[in-house]
Design an enzyme around this catalytic site. Structure first.
Site, mmCIF file in Angstrom:
data_model
loop_
_atom_site.group_PDB
_atom_site.id
_atom_site.type_symbol
_atom_site.label_atom_id
_atom_site.label_comp_id
_atom_site.label_asym_id
_atom_site.label_seq_id
_atom_site.Cartn_x
_atom_site.Cartn_y
_atom_site.Cartn_z
ATOM 1 N N HIS A 262 0.844 -1.210 0.000
ATOM 2 C CA HIS A 262 0.000 0.000 0.000
ATOM 3 C C HIS A 262 0.882 1.265 0.000
ATOM 4 O O HIS A 262 0.721 2.151 -0.844
ATOM 5 C CB HIS A 262 -0.907 -0.012 1.237
ATOM 6 C CG HIS A 262 -1.809 1.173 1.372
ATOM 7 N ND1 HIS A 262 -3.142 1.137 1.027
ATOM 8 C CD2 HIS A 262 -1.578 2.447 1.800
ATOM 9 C CE1 HIS A 262 -3.690 2.327 1.243
ATOM 10 N NE2 HIS A 262 -2.765 3.151 1.721
ATOM 11 N N GLU A 263 1.819 1.308 0.924
ATOM 12 C CA GLU A 263 2.655 2.520 1.038
ATOM 13 C C GLU A 263 3.572 2.672 -0.182
ATOM 14 O O GLU A 263 3.861 3.791 -0.600
ATOM 15 C CB GLU A 263 3.449 2.512 2.345
ATOM 16 C CG GLU A 263 2.597 2.413 3.635
ATOM 17 C CD GLU A 263 1.491 3.462 3.762
ATOM 18 O OE1 GLU A 263 1.631 4.561 3.190
ATOM 19 O OE2 GLU A 263 0.466 3.175 4.424
ATOM 20 N N HIS A 266 1.762 4.639 -2.744
ATOM 21 C CA HIS A 266 1.870 6.087 -2.483
ATOM 22 C C HIS A 266 3.250 6.594 -2.896
ATOM 23 O O HIS A 266 3.380 7.638 -3.544
ATOM 24 C CB HIS A 266 1.683 6.379 -0.987
ATOM 25 C CG HIS A 266 0.255 6.338 -0.519
ATOM 26 N ND1 HIS A 266 -0.710 7.159 -1.033
ATOM 27 C CD2 HIS A 266 -0.359 5.589 0.442
ATOM 28 C CE1 HIS A 266 -1.875 6.915 -0.416
ATOM 29 N NE2 HIS A 266 -1.681 5.966 0.473
ATOM 30 N N GLU A 292 -4.632 7.954 -2.933
ATOM 31 C CA GLU A 292 -5.135 6.687 -2.407
ATOM 32 C C GLU A 292 -5.451 5.704 -3.532
ATOM 33 O O GLU A 292 -5.384 4.491 -3.334
ATOM 34 C CB GLU A 292 -6.369 6.948 -1.526
ATOM 35 C CG GLU A 292 -6.805 5.790 -0.655
ATOM 36 C CD GLU A 292 -5.852 5.419 0.493
ATOM 37 O OE1 GLU A 292 -4.857 6.143 0.703
ATOM 38 O OE2 GLU A 292 -6.111 4.396 1.142
HETATM 39 MG MG MG Z 1 -3.150 5.365 2.135
#
Ligand code: MG
Length: 492
Positions: A262-263, A266, A292
């Site tokens: 997830h990170e 980003h 996101e």
């Molecule tokens: Mg996030």
């Protein structure tokens, strides 16, 4: 970018860039390595930096006006004016006393909220939330709005977002999600529990897994690092220095690994922004929703796919010995368990957006004065039961679970669902150019990264989130593609 007036504006912005840079390092350090007693002086330093930033912002006004008067503006110039104009407008409309009051109350409220959550006692947090809501209502009046007053707050987190956009998105998303969810649960298509949830791992082995995952994603070693924090996050220092964190809870290894993926989503956004935008106001993602969408795309659409599970399975088995009795199909089922849960951060792909809808409905009512703070816990529980058939066992598993309100972040939650919906739109658009499934199974994730760089990342904040979507999709925040993806994955 050659006009002298524009160059002057960019030069005047550089100290603000540097202050943001310093502030980002402070924030990263606070969450990773700073000793506990450092918190007070760090808060002091951050507040001073915020004041310096405000001063520099006000000084930009004349340069901005000069650039606005230029006869012809390119996309970059327009983007810079848009981003700075938004920030300046906030400081012009919201009086200093209100900014200060909000700072003061939220600094206290985040500490109080932690105690209230620990004791699961809403009454401790209630007076603070009341104060915050009142101040946010005042902020709304100062900012001005058309339509619903909540629009003024939505716009602070996602440019030009309105309740009409969000209502339309949810009305296309929620009934369809409910239909798919009910079928998955009633036919047990994906498990609701799995023995791997209880399996304890050794942290060294897990750390190796996470480092291997970074290798699969080909994260650039020279401009990226990963550390450990209580809540995983990403912070970009510059376009060539982005930091992420993960956590090691000791069991259920997927949590630590999916935080990393997830990170990384980003981080890739920041790392793939065109280098010519460095030190300008455009050197960042265009909005929280678009940011996101990147993290959710990598975490869910890529990371939780069968192709990706197969790709990393041999690596997982070599570091996690307990996997010897679980084949890749079983690991895939563990990665994709479906279980209505009272906790948002533990939610799966099918139930996550219900958590956001609930918060959105409550925030809208709070801002409009249609519900009192004291009635929020019971409203929360009612809606939880209505949407997911769950009764939270306590306030800490209900109304007190998230930090956002204590920090004054009312209007933030919807951006999580925007991210999910946008990740679905991106998937369909990307599939027109490349075959995601075979890119993943061949381990050629660079082709996916390159596509995202070309179509989303390189622009930074040049285009507003709505402009970017018009360019890419000819439409905005459309839930259908996400629904089609969920349907294929869970019922297909
Ligand atoms: Mg996030």
């Amino acid at each position: 970018m050659s006009n002298p007036a524009f160059q002057e504006l960019l030069s005047a912005y550089k100290p603000i860039w540097a202050l943001n840079h310093a502030s980002a390092i402070f924030e990263w350090d606070s969450e990773t390595y700073m000793p506990l007693e450092g918190a007070k002086s760090r808060g002091f330093a951050q507040a001073e930096i915020a004041l310096m930033k405000q001063e520099h912002m006000k000084n930009l006004e004349q340069s901005i006006i000069k650039v606005q008067k230029l006869p012809e503006l390119g996309d970059h110039e327009k983007g810079v004016l848009r981003v700075l104009g938004r920030e300046l407008e906030y400081y012009q409309k919201v009086p200093p006393w209100l900014i200060e009051e909000l700072e003061k109350i939220t600094a206290q409220a985040t500490v109080v909220w932690r105690t209230a959550r620990k004791k699961s006692d809403f009454s401790i947090f209630k007076p603070f939330l009341e104060k915050i809501v009142t101040l946010k209502q005042t902020e709304t009046d100062k900012l001005g709005y058309t339509g619903h007053p909540y629009n003024a707050l939505l716009n602070l987190f996602e440019e030009d977002l309105t309740t009409n956009d969000v209502d339309r998105m949810f009305s296309g998303l929620i009934p369809e999600s409910k239909r798919i969810l009910e079928k998955v649960v009633s036919d047990s298509i994906f498990p609701s529990t799995h023995p791997l949830e209880e399996m304890e791992y050794d942290q060294d082995g897990m750390k190796k897994v996470n480092l291997e995952v970074l290798r699969f994603l080909e994260m650039p070693e020279q401009s990226f690092r990963m550390d450990v924090s209580t809540h995983p996050f990403t912070v970009g220092m510059s376009l060539e220095d982005v930091r992420i964190t993960t956590r090691y809870e000791g069991k259920s290894f997927r949590e630590s690994m999916y935080s990393v993926i997830h990170e990384c989503g980003h981080a890739l956004y920041d790392l793939q922004i065109d280098r010519s935008l460095e030190y300008t106001p455009l050197a960042g993602g265009t909005s929280l929703g678009v940011h996101e969408s990147q993290s959710r795309f990598w975490e869910n659409i890529v990371g939780r796919s069968l192709d990706f599970t197969r790709l990393i399975y041999p690596m997982l088995r070599s570091h996690l010995t307990f996997l010897s009795t679980y084949d890749e199909g079983e690991v895939y089922r563990y990665f994709n368990m479906v279980r209505p849960n009272s906790i948002r951060v533990a939610a799966d792909e099918l139930t996550y957006n219900f958590h956001i809808l609930l918060r959105y409905e409550i925030e809208k009512k709070l801002v409009a004065g249609d519900v009192l703070v004291e009635d929020v816990p019971s409203l929360w529980n009612e809606m939880m039961e209505k949407y997911l058939g769950i009764k939270p066992r306590s306030a800490s598993e209900g109304v007190l679970q998230d930090v956002h309100w204590s920090g004054g972040m009312i209007g933030y939650f919807p951006t999580y669902s925007l991210g999910n919906v946008l990740s679905g739109m991106l998937l369909e658009r990307l599939q027109k150019d490349i075959d995601l499934g075979s890119s993943v199974s061949d381990g050629k994730l660079n082709s996916v990264k390159n596509w995202l760089r070309e179509h989303v990342h390189r622009w930074g904040a040049t285009y507003s989130p709505k402009e970017l979507q018009e360019k890419l999709f000819g439409d905005q925040y459309v839930p259908k593609p996400l629904v089609r993806y969920l349907e294929r994955k869970y019922l297909g």
